[in-house]
Design a protein around this motif. Structure first.
Motif, PDB file in Angstrom:
ATOM      1  N   SER A 210       3.394 -36.929  14.633  1.00  0.00           N
ATOM      2  CA  SER A 210       4.119 -38.188  14.594  1.00  0.00           C
ATOM      3  C   SER A 210       5.574 -37.909  14.268  1.00  0.00           C
ATOM      4  O   SER A 210       5.881 -36.966  13.528  1.00  0.00           O
ATOM      5  CB  SER A 210       3.514 -39.126  13.548  1.00  0.00           C
ATOM      6  N   PRO A 211       6.483 -38.703  14.796  1.00  0.00           N
ATOM      7  CA  PRO A 211       7.912 -38.443  14.556  1.00  0.00           C
ATOM      8  C   PRO A 211       8.279 -38.692  13.108  1.00  0.00           C
ATOM      9  O   PRO A 211       7.602 -39.438  12.399  1.00  0.00           O
ATOM     10  CB  PRO A 211       8.602 -39.436  15.485  1.00  0.00           C
ATOM     11  N   PRO A 212       9.358 -38.077  12.637  1.00  0.00           N
ATOM     12  CA  PRO A 212       9.810 -38.350  11.273  1.00  0.00           C
ATOM     13  C   PRO A 212      10.132 -39.826  11.088  1.00  0.00           C
ATOM     14  O   PRO A 212      10.489 -40.539  12.027  1.00  0.00           O
ATOM     15  CB  PRO A 212      11.073 -37.485  11.151  1.00  0.00           C
ATOM     16  N   ASP A 213       9.997 -40.281   9.863  1.00  0.00           N
ATOM     17  CA  ASP A 213      10.300 -41.658   9.518  1.00  0.00           C
ATOM     18  C   ASP A 213      11.817 -41.842   9.555  1.00  0.00           C
ATOM     19  O   ASP A 213      12.559 -41.214   8.804  1.00  0.00           O
ATOM     20  CB  ASP A 213       9.767 -41.972   8.117  1.00  0.00           C
ATOM     21  N   ALA A 214      12.283 -42.731  10.437  1.00  0.00           N
ATOM     22  CA  ALA A 214      13.721 -42.932  10.607  1.00  0.00           C
ATOM     23  C   ALA A 214      14.396 -43.428   9.344  1.00  0.00           C
ATOM     24  O   ALA A 214      15.603 -43.282   9.176  1.00  0.00           O
ATOM     25  CB  ALA A 214      13.971 -43.913  11.752  1.00  0.00           C
ATOM     26  N   LEU A 215      13.630 -44.045   8.451  1.00  0.00           N
ATOM     27  CA  LEU A 215      14.228 -44.551   7.220  1.00  0.00           C
ATOM     28  C   LEU A 215      14.561 -43.440   6.243  1.00  0.00           C
ATOM     29  O   LEU A 215      15.350 -43.636   5.323  1.00  0.00           O
ATOM     30  CB  LEU A 215      13.270 -45.555   6.556  1.00  0.00           C
ATOM     31  N   ARG A 216      13.928 -42.259   6.428  1.00  0.00           N
ATOM     32  CA  ARG A 216      14.149 -41.173   5.472  1.00  0.00           C
ATOM     33  C   ARG A 216      14.864 -39.976   6.076  1.00  0.00           C
ATOM     34  O   ARG A 216      15.658 -39.324   5.409  1.00  0.00           O
ATOM     35  CB  ARG A 216      12.802 -40.725   4.886  1.00  0.00           C
ATOM     36  N   VAL A 217      14.552 -39.665   7.328  1.00  0.00           N
ATOM     37  CA  VAL A 217      15.103 -38.452   7.926  1.00  0.00           C
ATOM     38  C   VAL A 217      15.116 -38.608   9.443  1.00  0.00           C
ATOM     39  O   VAL A 217      14.260 -39.280  10.019  1.00  0.00           O
ATOM     40  CB  VAL A 217      14.260 -37.228   7.521  1.00  0.00           C
ATOM     41  N   ASN A 218      16.122 -38.035  10.093  1.00  0.00           N
ATOM     42  CA  ASN A 218      16.240 -38.140  11.537  1.00  0.00           C
ATOM     43  C   ASN A 218      15.546 -37.017  12.292  1.00  0.00           C
ATOM     44  O   ASN A 218      15.223 -37.162  13.455  1.00  0.00           O
ATOM     45  CB  ASN A 218      17.719 -38.172  11.942  1.00  0.00           C
ATOM     46  N   ASN A 219      15.351 -35.898  11.651  1.00  0.00           N
ATOM     47  CA  ASN A 219      14.652 -34.823  12.335  1.00  0.00           C
ATOM     48  C   ASN A 219      13.940 -33.934  11.328  1.00  0.00           C
ATOM     49  O   ASN A 219      14.173 -34.023  10.122  1.00  0.00           O
ATOM     50  CB  ASN A 219      15.603 -34.010  13.216  1.00  0.00           C
ATOM     51  N   THR A 220      13.082 -33.104  11.853  1.00  0.00           N
ATOM     52  CA  THR A 220      12.299 -32.185  11.032  1.00  0.00           C
ATOM     53  C   THR A 220      12.602 -30.763  11.485  1.00  0.00           C
ATOM     54  O   THR A 220      12.650 -30.487  12.686  1.00  0.00           O
ATOM     55  CB  THR A 220      10.798 -32.475  11.196  1.00  0.00           C
ATOM     56  N   VAL A 221      12.800 -29.876  10.526  1.00  0.00           N
ATOM     57  CA  VAL A 221      13.089 -28.483  10.836  1.00  0.00           C
ATOM     58  C   VAL A 221      11.949 -27.621  10.305  1.00  0.00           C
ATOM     59  O   VAL A 221      11.588 -27.698   9.124  1.00  0.00           O
ATOM     60  CB  VAL A 221      14.430 -28.031  10.225  1.00  0.00           C
ATOM     61  N   LEU A 222      11.367 -26.817  11.196  1.00  0.00           N
ATOM     62  CA  LEU A 222      10.249 -25.954  10.856  1.00  0.00           C
ATOM     63  C   LEU A 222      10.608 -24.495  11.071  1.00  0.00           C
ATOM     64  O   LEU A 222      11.444 -24.167  11.918  1.00  0.00           O
ATOM     65  CB  LEU A 222       9.030 -26.266  11.736  1.00  0.00           C
ATOM     66  N   ALA A 223       9.938 -23.635  10.325  1.00  0.00           N
ATOM     67  CA  ALA A 223       9.919 -22.202  10.619  1.00  0.00           C
ATOM     68  C   ALA A 223       8.530 -21.882  11.143  1.00  0.00           C
ATOM     69  O   ALA A 223       7.532 -22.237  10.512  1.00  0.00           O
ATOM     70  CB  ALA A 223      10.242 -21.390   9.374  1.00  0.00           C
ATOM     71  N   VAL A 224       8.466 -21.221  12.303  1.00  0.00           N
ATOM     72  CA  VAL A 224       7.194 -20.965  12.966  1.00  0.00           C
ATOM     73  C   VAL A 224       7.063 -19.476  13.264  1.00  0.00           C
ATOM     74  O   VAL A 224       7.996 -18.856  13.794  1.00  0.00           O
ATOM     75  CB  VAL A 224       7.072 -21.766  14.277  1.00  0.00           C
TER      76      VAL A 224
END
Length: 478
Positions: A210-224
């Motif tokens: 699910s996409p990040p919650d726009a109220l808290r953060v605009n994007n998510t950054v992962l290390a894979v």
């Protein structure tokens, strides 16, 4: 006898099923990560969490001595049915069906560990190497759940959202009715996919989220990290991304995800199998779950992806799984509903009716069967003399339960399931009757080896496997 499954699909592709929560339009944008990594990475070893700071043990008042319960063999009417012959046909009429190719099993702790599924596979006539999962639920780190992977390591901050615990209707969750989530920087999820059935791991892996919650953060950054390779940073954009596609020339043996920033809500895992399985069996059991999860979930959120070729700009179907539904739906609930001290058959019927209506909205064409609750007993507690207990200062204990207290509630739940299920074209399997009816829990406990656990709630591993074998045989018409 009409067949539960009216037709059988003839092509499985790679056998994966997408069940992510997607945009209302059904469009999903993917982020693709390709890496090679090691051909045979070392087995995952979960990090050892730091020890919690020791706390003093709280003192508790001395409990009153247990009160004797009635002798559960005193009344001749308590055990009206004979000990069942586990090799014979049980009281449920046989329902012959073609072997379904895609089966989903939802339920509570009776299904979560997968032992019922193992028996079902055998009863359907498959060998373990012919069966695999089309969707792995996001039940990472949940006690009592056995996922179809070799190893799972869950870091700090991981939690889960369950449909049956959601208060308001319209919950947007994947069809597994559970979503894994973390907002803690450094929260990690490691998985090793090399099982006995697939020692080489997977051909590829999709991670719907699910996409990040726009109220808290605009994007998510992962290390894979794939197959032990160095981590690579991946950014998941809030406005577009719904799918993380992991690809490797060596296949997918291990995957290590670590949240750097933002929030990550995983709907599950979509495996691409190197060898197409003959049967896809997805087990979505959650300890403590009730059928209420189907009452509150939004079935329109189960939007499927478009056809594979349309998603990949002409990528051949030989390398992508089909995006389709199930042939057979199995629901195994009732034990936790029976624990409700305020159980009311009319209210339960209304709740179940709403849940099955949502189920049919999501899967209108699939065959459906409700598995009634098992029998349940009341353990007999031995009276213990205590000359020092000050009973006058203790609150009075509730009166002991009748030995068939839960058996009778489960009988009512089974009757409701059979009646309401028929309204939605769902057959019913009477698990309690297979155990010998009310009181069967004690008989199963007395079997050698025991088929019932001492708590008289859960079955033993053998008990679940025997039950699954019988259910599978019934589905085959045997």
């Amino acid at each position: 006898m009409p067949h539960l499954v009216s037709r059988a699909h003839t092509w499985l592709g790679l056998g994966a099923l997408l069940v992510g929560t997607l945009l209302a339009s059904g469009t999903a944008h993917a982020v693709v990560l390709e890496d090679t990594g090691l051909a045979d990475p070392a087995p995952l070893v979960c990090p050892v969490p730091p020890r919690p700071t020791a706390r003093p043990t709280p003192t508790t008042p001395t409990p009153p001595p247990p009160q004797p319960e009635p002798d559960d063999t005193a009344d001749a009417d308590l055990w009206p049915l004979p000990v069942p012959d586990l090799t014979s046909v049980d009281a449920v009429a046989a329902m012959p069906v073609p072997q379904a190719l895609r089966i989903a099993l939802w339920g509570d702790s009776h299904t979560a560990a997968g032992f019922l599924s193992e028996g079902l596979i055998q009863g359907l006539g498959y060998t373990p190497d012919e069966v695999d999962s089309g969707f792995i639920p996001a039940s990472f780190g949940l006690a009592g759940v056995r996922l179809p992977v070799r190893k799972v390591c869950v870091g700090p901050g991981w939690g889960r959202t369950h449909a049956f615990r959601t208060k308001a209707a319209g919950a947007v969750l994947p069809p597994s009715l559970v979503q894994g989530k973390t907002t803690e920087s450094g929260g990690y999820l490691w998985l090793d996919f090399r099982t006995t059935a697939r020692p080489q791991g997977l051909a590829a892996l999709d991670v719907p989220f699910s996409p990040p919650d726009a109220l808290r953060v605009n994007n998510t950054v992962l290390a894979v990290s794939l197959n032990g390779a160095p981590e690579r940073v991946v950014s998941l954009d809030r406005s577009a991304d719904r799918l993380l596609e992991l690809r490797s020339a060596n296949g997918i043996q291990t995957v290590q995800l670590r949240l750097i920033s933002g929030e990550l809500a995983i709907d599950g895992l979509l495996p691409h199998h190197t060898t197409p399985p003959k049967l896809l069996l997805d087990t979505f059991g959650i300890p403590g779950a009730t059928a209420r999860g189907w009452e509150v979930v939004d079935p329109t959120a189960f939007t499927m992806l478009a056809a594979p070729d349309a998603q990949t700009g002409g990528e051949s179907q030989a390398s992508r799984p089909p995006r389709s539904g199930y042939d057979l739906l199995l629901l195994a609930y009732g034990t936790n509903e029976g624990s409700d001290t305020g159980y009311d058959s009319a209210k339960y019927a209304a709740s179940l009716r709403t849940g099955l209506r949502n189920l049919r909205t999501a899967y209108p064409q699939a065959a459906c069967m409700l598995l009634g609750p098992t029998d349940r007993g009341v353990p007999v507690r031995q009276a213990a003399a205590s000359g020092t207990a000050k009973r006058s200062t203790q609150p009075p204990r509730p009166p002991p339960l009748h030995p068939l207290h839960y058996s009778r509630i489960h009988r009512s739940i089974s009757e409701v399931q059979k009646r309401v299920g028929a309204e939605f074209g769902c057959r019913f399997w009477d698990w309690q009757s297979f155990m010998g009816g009310p009181g069967g829990a004690r008989r199963w406990l007395a079997q050698n080896p025991p088929l019932m656990a001492p708590d008289l709630i859960h079955l033993t591993v053998q008990g679940y496997r025997v039950s699954g074998q019988r259910l599978g045989a019934l589905l085959r018409g045997r």
